[in-house]
Design a protein around this motif. Structure first.
Motif, mmCIF file in Angstrom:
data_model
loop_
_atom_site.group_PDB
_atom_site.id
_atom_site.type_symbol
_atom_site.label_atom_id
_atom_site.label_comp_id
_atom_site.label_asym_id
_atom_site.label_seq_id
_atom_site.Cartn_x
_atom_site.Cartn_y
_atom_site.Cartn_z
ATOM 1 N N ILE A 30 0.703 -1.141 -0.013
ATOM 2 C CA ILE A 30 0.136 -0.129 -0.099
ATOM 3 C C ILE A 30 1.060 1.295 0.191
ATOM 4 C CG2 ILE A 30 -1.760 1.329 1.379
ATOM 5 C CD1 ILE A 30 -2.653 -1.546 0.337
ATOM 6 N N PRO A 31 0.739 2.133 -1.110
ATOM 7 C CA PRO A 31 1.433 3.338 -0.838
ATOM 8 C C PRO A 31 1.386 4.129 0.353
ATOM 9 C CG PRO A 31 0.203 3.284 -2.809
ATOM 10 C CD PRO A 31 -0.116 2.034 -2.134
ATOM 11 N N VAL A 32 2.326 4.541 0.949
ATOM 12 C CA VAL A 32 2.290 5.246 2.334
ATOM 13 C C VAL A 32 3.054 6.449 2.206
ATOM 14 C CG1 VAL A 32 2.752 5.457 4.739
ATOM 15 C CG2 VAL A 32 1.891 3.376 3.647
ATOM 16 N N SER A 33 2.612 7.548 2.614
ATOM 17 C CA SER A 33 3.535 8.997 2.490
ATOM 18 C C SER A 33 3.134 9.662 3.773
ATOM 19 C CB SER A 33 3.081 9.893 1.203
ATOM 20 O OG SER A 33 1.738 10.503 1.489
ATOM 21 N N GLY A 34 3.778 10.687 4.201
ATOM 22 C CA GLY A 34 3.799 11.475 5.298
ATOM 23 C C GLY A 34 4.683 12.495 5.458
ATOM 24 N N LYS A 35 4.589 13.055 6.967
ATOM 25 C CA LYS A 35 5.529 14.184 7.005
ATOM 26 C C LYS A 35 6.169 14.194 8.345
ATOM 27 C CE LYS A 35 5.618 19.290 6.496
ATOM 28 N NZ LYS A 35 4.870 20.475 6.026
ATOM 29 N N VAL A 36 7.318 14.527 8.464
ATOM 30 C CA VAL A 36 8.036 14.593 9.881
ATOM 31 C C VAL A 36 8.220 16.013 10.352
ATOM 32 C CG1 VAL A 36 9.865 13.678 11.406
ATOM 33 C CG2 VAL A 36 8.851 12.281 9.505
ATOM 34 N N THR A 37 7.876 16.330 11.356
ATOM 35 C CA THR A 37 8.443 17.566 12.028
ATOM 36 C C THR A 37 8.954 17.732 13.240
ATOM 37 O OG1 THR A 37 6.123 17.808 13.144
ATOM 38 C CG2 THR A 37 6.357 18.907 10.975
ATOM 39 N N ILE A 38 9.887 18.562 13.420
ATOM 40 C CA ILE A 38 10.476 18.622 14.901
ATOM 41 C C ILE A 38 10.332 19.877 15.375
ATOM 42 C CG2 ILE A 38 12.626 19.032 13.685
ATOM 43 C CD1 ILE A 38 12.780 17.260 16.704
ATOM 44 N N ASN A 81 9.027 4.139 -3.686
ATOM 45 C CA ASN A 81 7.413 4.427 -3.456
ATOM 46 C C ASN A 81 6.258 3.353 -3.715
ATOM 47 O OD1 ASN A 81 8.253 6.997 -3.319
ATOM 48 N ND2 ASN A 81 8.139 7.568 -5.625
ATOM 49 N N ASP A 82 7.020 2.185 -3.477
ATOM 50 C CA ASP A 82 6.096 0.961 -3.796
ATOM 51 C C ASP A 82 5.345 0.710 -2.602
ATOM 52 O OD1 ASP A 82 8.179 -0.047 -2.147
ATOM 53 O OD2 ASP A 82 8.445 -1.929 -3.311
ATOM 54 N N GLY A 83 5.593 1.412 -1.358
ATOM 55 C CA GLY A 83 4.830 1.218 -0.217
ATOM 56 C C GLY A 83 5.195 0.187 0.770
ATOM 57 N N VAL A 84 4.178 -0.353 1.443
ATOM 58 C CA VAL A 84 4.546 -1.315 2.684
ATOM 59 C C VAL A 84 3.176 -2.212 2.655
ATOM 60 C CG1 VAL A 84 3.353 0.230 4.435
ATOM 61 C CG2 VAL A 84 5.256 -1.436 5.115
ATOM 62 N N ALA A 129 2.683 3.320 13.502
ATOM 63 C CA ALA A 129 1.696 3.596 12.384
ATOM 64 C C ALA A 129 0.774 2.581 12.372
ATOM 65 C CB ALA A 129 2.408 3.950 11.185
ATOM 66 N N GLU A 130 -0.445 2.800 11.705
ATOM 67 C CA GLU A 130 -1.488 1.576 11.365
ATOM 68 C C GLU A 130 -1.504 2.043 9.924
ATOM 69 O OE1 GLU A 130 -3.412 -1.873 11.878
ATOM 70 O OE2 GLU A 130 -2.366 -0.758 13.453
ATOM 71 N N VAL A 131 -1.081 0.880 8.967
ATOM 72 C CA VAL A 131 -1.469 0.967 7.712
ATOM 73 C C VAL A 131 -2.612 0.070 7.249
ATOM 74 C CG1 VAL A 131 -0.428 0.732 5.247
ATOM 75 C CG2 VAL A 131 1.085 1.617 7.256
ATOM 76 N N LYS A 132 -3.561 0.592 6.765
ATOM 77 C CA LYS A 132 -4.913 0.198 6.247
ATOM 78 C C LYS A 132 -4.800 -0.402 4.957
ATOM 79 C CE LYS A 132 -6.847 3.972 7.948
ATOM 80 N NZ LYS A 132 -7.563 5.096 7.577
ATOM 81 N N PRO A 133 -5.432 -1.614 4.551
ATOM 82 C CA PRO A 133 -5.389 -2.222 3.251
ATOM 83 C C PRO A 133 -6.005 -1.089 2.106
ATOM 84 C CG PRO A 133 -7.047 -3.666 4.702
ATOM 85 C CD PRO A 133 -6.359 -2.371 5.513
ATOM 86 N N GLU A 134 -6.898 -0.236 2.557
ATOM 87 C CA GLU A 134 -7.504 0.615 1.512
ATOM 88 C C GLU A 134 -6.459 2.086 1.821
ATOM 89 O OE1 GLU A 134 -9.452 1.449 5.370
ATOM 90 O OE2 GLU A 134 -9.277 -0.394 4.426
ATOM 91 N N SER A 135 -7.024 2.950 1.048
ATOM 92 C CA SER A 135 -6.222 4.362 0.688
ATOM 93 C C SER A 135 -5.782 5.031 2.276
ATOM 94 C CB SER A 135 -7.049 5.058 -0.063
ATOM 95 O OG SER A 135 -6.405 6.282 -0.045
#
Length: 147
Positions: A30-38, A81-84, A129-135
């Protein structure tokens, strides 16, 4: 064409078809993206690591994402970018300042962490993190300089 040669061609064609299954050759990611802040600001460099949380039944490969200058990342397991795989993950973040080599220094310099070192280990970071099978919506990881 002989029967044996035809059999070889059929088997070879089937093998090539099986190797190319799925868009990335690795179905179920599943494609996963995000942002990290400090401290509320984008972390401008580093990597994000997703380790399957086996205590919650998630198995599979570790996934990584390179953090860009705007703090964003996209995960990769096998290819960019293939995801997890869907499931629960423990997350680690590393961001190092590379100290230039000085040939006249008595000892080689060691790189300096730009964030508290507890975040580097997915076990001690406290990030999950929890990656769901859908979007999935983009993930947000907020790091703090002080506990």
């Amino acid at each position: 064409m002989s029967k044996t040669w035809l059999d070889v061609c059929v088997v070879a064609t089937c093998c090539f078809a099986l190797v190319g299954c799925g868009p990335s050759g690795h179905p179920g990611l599943i494609p996963v993206s995000g942002k990290v802040t400090i401290d509320g600001e984008p972390l401008q460099t580093g990597t994000v690591e997703f380790i399957p949380d086996t205590s919650k039944g998630t198995t599979g490969q570790v996934a990584f994402g390179q953090i860009g200058a705007d703090g964003t990342f996209q995960l990769r397991t096998f290819e960019p970018n293939d995801g997890v795989k869907p499931g629960s993950y423990k997350v680690g973040v590393q961001a190092m300042e590379v100290v230039p080599f000085d040939p006249e220094a008595p000892e080689p310099p060691s790189d300096k962490s730009l964030i508290p070192t507890r975040y580097a280990d997915a076990i001690t970071s406290g990030l999950t993190a929890e990656v769901k099978p859908e979007s999935n919506d983009p993930l947000q990881f907020e790091l703090f300089s002080k506990p």
